[in-house]
Design an enzyme around this catalytic site. Structure first.
Site, PDB file in Angstrom:
ATOM      1  N   LYS A 203      93.654 -19.777  65.718  1.00 54.64           N
ATOM      2  CA  LYS A 203      94.502 -19.035  64.476  1.00 54.64           C
ATOM      3  C   LYS A 203      94.101 -19.060  63.003  1.00 54.64           C
ATOM      4  O   LYS A 203      94.014 -18.277  61.625  1.00 54.64           O
ATOM      5  CB  LYS A 203      95.861 -18.879  64.802  1.00 54.64           C
ATOM      6  N   HIS A 241      69.745 -11.074  54.901  1.00 57.16           N
ATOM      7  CA  HIS A 241      69.242 -11.615  56.567  1.00 57.16           C
ATOM      8  C   HIS A 241      69.860 -11.914  57.288  1.00 57.16           C
ATOM      9  O   HIS A 241      71.367 -11.380  57.703  1.00 57.16           O
ATOM     10  CB  HIS A 241      69.522 -13.231  56.466  1.00 57.16           C
ATOM     11  N   CYS A 257      98.198 -15.968  53.877  1.00 53.37           N
ATOM     12  CA  CYS A 257      97.474 -16.903  55.238  1.00 53.37           C
ATOM     13  C   CYS A 257      96.208 -17.155  54.719  1.00 53.37           C
ATOM     14  O   CYS A 257      96.612 -18.597  55.323  1.00 53.37           O
ATOM     15  CB  CYS A 257      97.315 -15.270  55.852  1.00 53.37           C
ATOM     16  N   TYR A 313      97.466  -8.963  45.741  1.00 54.61           N
ATOM     17  CA  TYR A 313      97.173 -10.219  46.139  1.00 54.61           C
ATOM     18  C   TYR A 313      95.537  -9.483  46.439  1.00 54.61           C
ATOM     19  O   TYR A 313      94.463 -10.187  46.808  1.00 54.61           O
ATOM     20  CB  TYR A 313      97.456 -11.495  46.994  1.00 54.61           C
TER      21      TYR A 313
HETATM   22  N1  SAJ Z   1      88.903 -12.056  49.421  1.00 49.11           N
HETATM   23  C1  SAJ Z   1      87.862 -12.077  48.600  1.00 49.11           C
HETATM   24  N2  SAJ Z   1      86.369 -12.384  49.150  1.00 49.11           N
HETATM   25  C2  SAJ Z   1      86.211 -11.850  49.945  1.00 49.11           C
HETATM   26  C3  SAJ Z   1      87.281 -11.623  51.401  1.00 49.11           C
HETATM   27  C4  SAJ Z   1      89.027 -11.888  50.415  1.00 49.11           C
HETATM   28  O1  SAJ Z   1      88.244 -13.146  47.469  1.00 49.11           O
HETATM   29  O2  SAJ Z   1      85.454 -12.084  50.481  1.00 49.11           O
HETATM   30  C5  SAJ Z   1      90.960 -12.130  49.341  1.00 49.11           C
HETATM   31  C6  SAJ Z   1      91.044 -10.890  48.830  1.00 49.11           C
HETATM   32  O3  SAJ Z   1      91.264 -10.318  47.910  1.00 49.11           O
HETATM   33  C7  SAJ Z   1      92.401 -11.093  48.787  1.00 49.11           C
HETATM   34  C8  SAJ Z   1      92.340 -12.832  50.407  1.00 49.11           C
HETATM   35  O4  SAJ Z   1      90.883 -13.218  50.279  1.00 49.11           O
HETATM   36  O5  SAJ Z   1      93.502 -12.323  47.531  1.00 49.11           O
HETATM   37  C9  SAJ Z   1      92.490 -12.865  51.289  1.00 49.11           C
HETATM   38  O6  SAJ Z   1      93.162 -11.302  51.422  1.00 49.11           O
HETATM   39  P1  SAJ Z   1      91.661 -11.003  53.584  1.00 49.11           P
HETATM   40  O7  SAJ Z   1      92.209 -10.100  53.637  1.00 49.11           O
HETATM   41  O8  SAJ Z   1      91.101 -11.186  53.275  1.00 49.11           O
HETATM   42  O9  SAJ Z   1      93.454 -11.653  54.139  1.00 49.11           O
HETATM   43  P2  SAJ Z   1      94.629 -11.614  54.026  1.00 49.11           P
HETATM   44  O10 SAJ Z   1      95.421 -12.598  53.779  1.00 49.11           O
HETATM   45  O11 SAJ Z   1      95.372 -10.357  53.946  1.00 49.11           O
HETATM   46  O12 SAJ Z   1      94.873 -11.545  55.792  1.00 49.11           O
HETATM   47  C10 SAJ Z   1      94.247 -11.756  56.995  1.00 49.11           C
HETATM   48  C11 SAJ Z   1      93.539 -12.190  57.707  1.00 49.11           C
HETATM   49  N3  SAJ Z   1      92.633 -12.138  58.624  1.00 49.11           N
HETATM   50  C12 SAJ Z   1      91.291 -12.499  58.927  1.00 49.11           C
HETATM   51  O13 SAJ Z   1      90.215 -12.352  58.599  1.00 49.11           O
HETATM   52  C13 SAJ Z   1      90.363 -13.529  59.252  1.00 49.11           C
HETATM   53  C14 SAJ Z   1      93.775 -10.782  59.084  1.00 49.11           C
HETATM   54  O14 SAJ Z   1      93.028 -10.843  60.766  1.00 49.11           O
HETATM   55  C15 SAJ Z   1      94.908 -12.519  59.209  1.00 49.11           C
HETATM   56  O15 SAJ Z   1      96.282 -11.725  60.127  1.00 49.11           O
HETATM   57  C16 SAJ Z   1      95.766 -12.853  58.298  1.00 49.11           C
HETATM   58  O16 SAJ Z   1      95.234 -13.145  57.054  1.00 49.11           O
HETATM   59  C17 SAJ Z   1      97.041 -13.379  58.704  1.00 49.11           C
HETATM   60  O17 SAJ Z   1      98.225 -12.685  58.602  1.00 49.11           O
HETATM   61  O18 SAJ Z   1      96.838 -14.474  59.476  1.00 49.11           O
END
Ligand code: SAJ
Length: 423
Positions: A203, A241, A257, A313
């Protein structure tokens, strides 16, 4: 009817409780917050989440979901409480510990206790189990104990709770199989079993993978700003790629997270987890980078004012806790830059929120922080008319910059410098 007691009615606990209740389980949701308990018992929602209202309403109306401030006897106890970070970047397990302590008096032989909360590797075995064993029962010999972390994306929680694959770890094989059998009643995805500590590591590494990759993208964004090309163009083309999947830069990584879980790995092995810690610091540095970039763009006017679009966020959600917007606003304030905020989703925020027109009036710069879908429909002409100076900084490469430029805006994008030509 199987009785389930879900501890914690937050982003994960409430949807999970409601889904089990609508699948024929008798569910008691226990939460220490009496206001939340009352809200759920009325079938109302404490959070904005697509599809949740329907499921919670159905669960409460069927009589299968009831909330209370106290746990009670059940066949299965499911702990879904927060595991936040302490000041020194360690997991604060106090909610897990008090939830575990609260169920000890109710534990009976054959009960299954599941930790859903994301926790540092080793928590189920070394921290949770000893508390549960105060009941006189022994884990792996009469008491079943497992870790079953959620993997759902805020904004798609209901769908993903049902459809995503799950990884479940038991303190022994019987515990893992019992937890698997339970989730199979409501989940459509594959369920993989392993030991509890491996499941915990799986996780936290999923979110760490994403955080490290975003740090790489953010570093690339700063490199491209420095040498005068567009990181967005580099990523778009590099991802053609077949084995490359660069992530996207942004104003920083928020939520509970990605910005938290990597520290759970660092906490265990600080001397080894160096890339992970550096990535965290890289992403945590982005709000300050954005604030500095805004300051460098502002014209030499008295009392500059910035209009901030979106403070959650990420886009299309109402959750602004641990949002990068907070760091950006602190950076602006430190530089004496005034700001007004418009966010059509967020209700609860540390700073005042403004209406749409009020936010732009007299502003010298618009910064897009959260990529809410609605912002695509903002018309730069109407906005520009209200502003003192037409400058845009898009931290998500989200808006139609050509359109904004056509309407007299100097449009800048995080990860690009200078404004690229219309190649
Ligand atoms: N973000 C970026 N660039 C990207 C992707 C995201 O800057 O390319 C930023 C987003 O804007 C945000 C942060 O990252 O601020 C997190 O966003 P996210 O959509 O990646 O994830 P969370 O925190 O909303 O949810 C994550 C998910 N984990 C993964 O995709 C591996 C979700 O599946 C988990 O269940 C969740 O964390 C959790 O509860 O752990």
């Amino acid at each position: 009817m199987t009785k389930l007691c879900v501890l914690g009615l937050g982003y994960i606990g409430l949807p999970t409780a409601a889904i089990f209740a609508t699948n024929g389980f008798e569910v008691l949701g226990a939460d220490i917050n009496p206001h939340l308990v009352d809200t759920v018992n009325r079938g109302r929602l404490p959070i904005e989440e697509p599809g949740l209202k329907t499921v919670v309403n159905a669960a409460v109306n069927s009589g299968n979901l009831r909330a209370s401030t106290e746990p009670a006897e059940a066949d299965v106890f499911l702990i879904a409480v927060p595991t936040p970070l302490t000041e020194d970047k360690k997991a604060d397990l106090s909610y897990v510990i008090s939830a575990a302590e609260s169920i000890v008096p109710f534990l009976r032989r054959g009960n299954l206790v599941i930790l859903e909360s994301t926790s540092p590797p080793g928590t189920t075995r070394d921290r949770l189990t000893p508390i549960l064993e105060r009941s006189g029962l022994k884990a792996g010999a009469g008491l079943l104990v497992a870790h079953s972390p959620e993997r759902v994306l805020p904004g798609r929680i209901i769908k993903e709770l049902i459809q995503n694959d799950r990884v479940i770890g038991g303190v022994d094989r019987e515990s893992a199989e019992a937890a698997k059998a339970l989730y199979q009643k409501v989940c459509e995805g594959q369920i993989y079993t392993t030991d509890a500590t491996t499941a915990e590591m799986v996780k936290v590494m999923e979110n760490t993978y994403r955080d490290v990759n975003i740090a790489l993208a953010n570093e690339l964004a700063k490199i491209c700003e420095s040498i005068g090309i567009s990181a967005w163009e580099v990523i778009r083309l590099a991802n053609r790629h077949p084995r490359v999947n660069l992530h996207w830069p942004g104003p920083g990584v928020g939520g509970h997270c990605l910005a938290v879980d990597p520290w759970f790995v660092v906490e265990k092995t600080p001397d080894i987890a160096q890339i992970i810690a550096l990535s965290r610091r890289t992403n945590d540095g982005m709000p300050e980078h954005v604030a500095a970039r805004v300051a460098s763009l502002l014209p030499d006017v008295p009392e500059p004012k910035v209009a901030v679009l979106g403070v959650s966020y990420k886009g299309n959600i109402d959750d602004a806790r641990e949002s990068p917007a907070l760091g950006i606003l602190a950076g602006l304030r430190r530089r004496g830059i005034d700001f007004a905020i418009y966010d059509p989703h967020v209700r609860d925020f540390e700073h005042d929120l403004s209406g749409l027109t009020e936010a732009f009036s007299g502003a010298d710069c618009v910064i897009l922080v959260a990529d809410h879908e609605e912002f695509k429909f903002l018309h730069p002409q109407q906005i520009g008319r209200r502003m003192r100076t037409r400058i845009l900084l898009d931290t998500r490469h989200f808006l139609d910059h050509r359109l904004w430029r056509e309407h007299g805006f100097e449009a800048h994008v995080l990860g690009e410098r200078p404004c690229p030509s219309n190649f």
